[in-house]
Design an enzyme around this catalytic site. Sequence first.
Site, mmCIF file in Angstrom:
data_model
loop_
_atom_site.group_PDB
_atom_site.id
_atom_site.type_symbol
_atom_site.label_atom_id
_atom_site.label_comp_id
_atom_site.label_asym_id
_atom_site.label_seq_id
_atom_site.Cartn_x
_atom_site.Cartn_y
_atom_site.Cartn_z
ATOM 1 N N PHE A 85 27.213 46.957 -160.803
ATOM 2 C CA PHE A 85 26.445 47.664 -159.787
ATOM 3 C C PHE A 85 27.290 48.808 -159.233
ATOM 4 O O PHE A 85 28.401 48.586 -158.746
ATOM 5 C CB PHE A 85 26.060 46.724 -158.649
ATOM 6 C CG PHE A 85 24.947 45.758 -158.984
ATOM 7 C CD1 PHE A 85 24.536 45.577 -160.290
ATOM 8 C CD2 PHE A 85 24.323 45.040 -157.989
ATOM 9 C CE1 PHE A 85 23.501 44.694 -160.597
ATOM 10 C CE2 PHE A 85 23.301 44.157 -158.276
ATOM 11 C CZ PHE A 85 22.891 43.982 -159.586
ATOM 12 N N GLU A 86 26.770 50.006 -159.293
ATOM 13 C CA GLU A 86 27.493 51.187 -158.839
ATOM 14 C C GLU A 86 26.642 51.953 -157.835
ATOM 15 O O GLU A 86 25.550 51.523 -157.452
ATOM 16 C CB GLU A 86 27.868 52.072 -160.046
ATOM 17 C CG GLU A 86 28.731 51.370 -161.084
ATOM 18 C CD GLU A 86 29.094 52.252 -162.273
ATOM 19 O OE1 GLU A 86 28.904 53.486 -162.175
ATOM 20 O OE2 GLU A 86 29.547 51.719 -163.297
ATOM 21 N N GLY A 87 27.158 53.106 -157.421
ATOM 22 C CA GLY A 87 26.391 53.987 -156.537
ATOM 23 C C GLY A 87 26.000 53.316 -155.238
ATOM 24 O O GLY A 87 26.832 52.847 -154.480
#
Length: 587
Positions: free
Chosen positions: A373-375
């Site tokens: 999970f990024e951003g």
Amino acid sequence: MALAVPGSAALASAARAADADAAVNGGFESGLSPWTCTAGTTVTSPVHSGASALKATPEGSDNAQCAQTVSVRPNSQYTLAAWVRGSYVYLGASGTGTTDVSTWTQSAPDWQKLATTFTTGADTTKVTLYTHGWYGTGAYYADDVSLIGPGGGTTTQPPTVPAGLRTGTVTATSVALSWTPVTGATGYAVYRDGVKVQSVSGTSATVSGLNPSTAYAFQVTATNEAGESARSATVTATTPARSDGGGSSDLPAHALVGYLHASFANGSGYTRMADVPDSWDVIGLAFGEPTSVTSGDIRFNRCPVSECPAVESDADFKAAIKAKQAAGKKVLISIGGQNGQVQLTTTAARDAFVSSVSKIIDQYGLDGLDIDFEGHSLSLNTGDTDFKNPTTPVIVNLISALKTLKAKYGTRFVLTMAPETFFVQNGYQFYGSGKWGGQDPRCGAYLPVIHALRDDLTLLHVQDYNSGPIMGLDDQYHSMGGADFHIAMTDMLLTGFPVAGDAGNVFPPLRPDQVAIGMPASVNAGNGYVAPAEVTKTLDCLTKKTNCGSYPTHGTWPALRGLMTWSVNWDRFAGWEFQRTFDSYFG
């Protein structure tokens, strides 16, 4: 030195004999103690008086606050004052029990006095004093901070050194400690291998989050309003081996992890599953992505022939996965990536996540799941300040979903995570929006997820790339581009660290077999590429404590699991340099 405030309007015309300066080391003549500063240091010039002053520099989302908590009397009037220099410098007090106060100056090219008054509440015995700057406005200076009013009963000397430190119950992941009470102490600090890991009010503590089969050294100090004692005599304890597996799997002692571009093509070209060399022990299929940011419905769509002319059929893809598994390799579905924002804001999204991910795992016969999970996938709501007890729905629902998947597939289920440094190590300085607000709420947001799942987690491989400078446990900023960055970032995971600088809220270390170091495979793969010699230096330092640079590690971890890279495809494009570096090191 700290100055009184003669003639202050807040005091009677003749100062009361009981009035005193409650601020400790307000002139910063004794360094920063007992101040807690996010980005401060002492300097010898400029100073308002004495030999030292505070210099603090706001950077990014940090306003460079310095604070200390002092003893006060209830229902009493106090005058807070300080001399400051710089732009947008603030002085204030919180926890007054009535109306918290602050004052500031927009511009002080030379020393300028700030002062404000407050009255404590009926039950108030502690108040926090603070000074800070403003985001991106440059360094500010402060000196001669004082809080004049009725004495709060503070002592003038730190307590004596605690005696009788001894160990109690020792498990694979914890050590119980106790010691003799110290007269005049209001608290105690526990040190593990020279690093403060706990603050307690009583004369016992249990240090948890330890690694099995590892020797540790412990000390304790006594504290009061005047400061901290010297450290006690050292006691040692060796944790036994654990018998429950604790989130491990049947991976080799040292593993090579890589992401395979399975749903898209880019400049690196498409690589068929059957063409991935045997050196790769864990292969993450990049990526499963949601139908919408908040749906929780994850879909894995293999790269179409129009984009990837060399793509194999579904039957050949599944057969190649089975062949890898027969050779002892693990194949996972990786969820998220740069473009796959996932926010499980509701229980319905949580349940959809579990259902849709299960369907992908079952369809392709996979070994488990990687969370990438990024951003803006993870962030913390205002007021969610305890990583051990999160309240933010996207965090709570993700933890619940992953525990459900682990329970469904059993002990052999492989769970890995690939957060960015901003979401993990940055939590040493900042957590969520902070106690005073204004910080990026994503700071450290992976910590509650990692902590809640540490007993189920197979591997954590933080992305030591595409990162800004991060402060290490030496309180220095470290930047990408060399072994030093990887050493400092990994040491934090294996040592543990106080979250947002709070010694009473420590993120415990992970086991070394749970940690791999994330690096880009080549200069094309991402910012932060390091040459093979720097990879070797990193591994030498962390597993042998040799070939180290300037960063002082807090241990030696020969059981470090290995390396992760983005990506298998980019490594193939670069002639398998990363793979060959791993193979030559671990054999």
